[in-house]
Scaffold this motif. Structure first.
Motif, mmCIF file in Angstrom:
data_model
loop_
_atom_site.group_PDB
_atom_site.id
_atom_site.type_symbol
_atom_site.label_atom_id
_atom_site.label_comp_id
_atom_site.label_asym_id
_atom_site.label_seq_id
_atom_site.Cartn_x
_atom_site.Cartn_y
_atom_site.Cartn_z
ATOM 1 N N SER A 64 0.799 -1.317 -0.410
ATOM 2 C CA SER A 64 0.154 -0.309 -0.323
ATOM 3 C C SER A 64 0.975 1.410 -0.595
ATOM 4 O O SER A 64 0.434 2.078 -0.900
ATOM 5 N N TRP A 67 2.533 1.968 -3.755
ATOM 6 C CA TRP A 67 0.966 2.833 -4.069
ATOM 7 C C TRP A 67 1.069 3.881 -3.935
ATOM 8 O O TRP A 67 0.458 4.775 -5.057
ATOM 9 N N ASN A 77 -3.805 11.086 -0.611
ATOM 10 C CA ASN A 77 -4.051 9.719 0.016
ATOM 11 C C ASN A 77 -3.611 10.038 1.508
ATOM 12 O O ASN A 77 -2.805 11.691 2.063
ATOM 13 N N SER A 190 -10.221 7.351 -10.134
ATOM 14 C CA SER A 190 -10.148 5.701 -10.379
ATOM 15 C C SER A 190 -9.352 5.104 -10.913
ATOM 16 O O SER A 190 -8.519 4.226 -11.382
ATOM 17 N N THR A 211 -9.348 -3.913 -9.406
ATOM 18 C CA THR A 211 -9.428 -3.233 -7.839
ATOM 19 C C THR A 211 -10.403 -2.492 -7.312
ATOM 20 O O THR A 211 -11.138 -1.928 -8.319
ATOM 21 N N PHE A 213 -11.079 1.199 -4.974
ATOM 22 C CA PHE A 213 -10.391 1.706 -3.872
ATOM 23 C C PHE A 213 -10.818 2.500 -3.333
ATOM 24 O O PHE A 213 -12.590 2.440 -3.447
ATOM 25 N N LEU A 224 -7.118 9.622 -1.284
ATOM 26 C CA LEU A 224 -7.247 8.320 -1.627
ATOM 27 C C LEU A 224 -7.160 7.342 -0.013
ATOM 28 O O LEU A 224 -6.081 7.633 0.948
ATOM 29 N N VAL A 228 -4.360 0.176 -0.974
ATOM 30 C CA VAL A 228 -4.675 0.177 -2.247
ATOM 31 C C VAL A 228 -4.044 -0.139 -2.864
ATOM 32 O O VAL A 228 -2.445 -0.809 -2.416
ATOM 33 N N SER A 233 -7.234 -6.257 -2.141
ATOM 34 C CA SER A 233 -8.043 -5.757 -2.328
ATOM 35 C C SER A 233 -8.165 -5.363 -4.254
ATOM 36 O O SER A 233 -9.103 -4.807 -4.925
#
Ligand SMILES: Nc1ncnc2c1ncn2[C@@H]1O[C@H](COP(=O)(O)OP(=O)(O)OP(=O)(O)O)[C@@H](O)[C@H]1O
Ligand SMILES: [Mg+2]
Length: 295
Positions: A64, A67, A77, A190, A211, A213, A224, A228, A233
């Protein structure tokens, strides 16, 4: 990930307020911030198994974090830090357990829509397509085969069900939940994140079939949140084994699933214990995914 960490199945930090336990993560409230602690729990067929997978929590958190940082040019994020040294003082007494598996994040207002992007047709989308020729009310070309790449990635939101399975909804239903501007924005984000991640992963021999989000509102705009592009996920498929026209092997859980299918287990709680060898192989698999993605 040089040091082998102790397996953590459950966390219990008396001086922190537990908000919830998901299948894999334990979430603690720190006022404006939260701790997302990825344990080593593993679920298969929607049941959390009694054994943990060494290093799984570390790997999920590292994936995570990788990303989130990679997507920074596209979207902001919730990460404050993943370095335990920078966690608040009250957390330091638990640092042995927290380190490497934990994200300190900004608390946002989670949007009540899960943002699913699909580049390939699989799972519940494949079932709907076979029945109706659509996925979340989006009409798709005729004659697609299971696992086939879609002409272009599609945005197929779902509601966040507190109990049971999430329910797929149309874009218009998403608009009625979060409003048109926000719905449009999180759809664009997305798709942009998925496209960037998909190209990147493909270059490393991994297909990101689909995936999910999650976005939250922070300072009035969507950021976000959650995890992730982890194996929890997303559907990751090894490119070398990919062929349309059938279901694909899952990168992370196939070893466990194959083993479980040899047992006489009704796929209900409680799940069976796993042999040492299966645990070791699965742990290796998680480490491999992280290495492939982040090297
Ligand atoms: N930055 C954030 N601010 C507020 N809430 C967040 C943030 N990041 C994640 N969350 C919320 O934390 C929760 C994480 O729960 P988690 O994913 O561990 O369990 P779950 O979704 O109930 O079950 P599952 O284990 O099947 O995923 C989600 O409800 C998510 O919306
Ligand atoms: Mg979740």
């Amino acid at each position: 990930m040089t040091k082998q960490t102790k397996i953590v199945l459950n966390t219990d930090f008396p001086d922190l307020r537990l908000i919830k336990r998901g299948k894999v993560r334990d979430i603690y409230d720190l006022g404006q911030h939260m701790l997302l602690v990825a344990t080593d729990r593993l679920s298969a067929f929607d049941v959390v198994l009694p054994d943990g997978i060494p290093s799984k929590g570390d790997v999920l958190t590292a994936i995570s974090a990788f990303w989130f940082s990679h997507m920074k040019p596209i979207v902001d994020n919730h990460i404050v830090t993943t370095d335990v040294n920078d966690f608040p003082d009250v957390c330091q007494q638990y640092r042995e357990t927290l380190q490497r598996r934990t994200m300190l994040v900004k608390k946002a207002r989670p949007l009540e829509v899960e943002c699913i992007v699909r580049g390939y047709i699989s799972g519940s989308a494949w079932k709907e397509y076979k029945r109706d020729g659509t996925v979340c009310s989006i009409k798709l070309p005729q004659g697609l085969r299971e696992s086939e790449r879609l002409p272009e990635p599609i945005f197929t939101p779902s509601t966040k069900a507190e109990q049971g399975h999430d329910v797929n909804i149309s874009f218009d239903e998403a608009v009625s939940i979060v409003g048109r501007d926000v719905a449009q924005k999180i759809k664009e984000l997305s798709l942009a994140i998925y496209n960037k991640a998909g190209d990147y992963a493909l270059g490393k021999g991994i297909i990101i079939a689909d995936t999910k989000f999650e976005f939250g509102i922070s300072d009035g705009r969507p950021i976000l949140i959650d995890e992730v592009l982890t194996p929890d996920s997303s559907r990751f498929w090894p490119l070398k084994d990919y062929a349309a026209g059938r279901a694909q092997e899952s990168f992370d859980k196939q070893i466990v699933r194959d083993y479980l299918l040899t047992l006489d287990w009704n796929m209900e709680y409680p799940g069976p214990r796993l042999p040492e060898e299966i645990i070791a192989k699965t742990s290796q698999r998680y480490k491999e995914i992280l290495e492939i993605l982040s090297c």
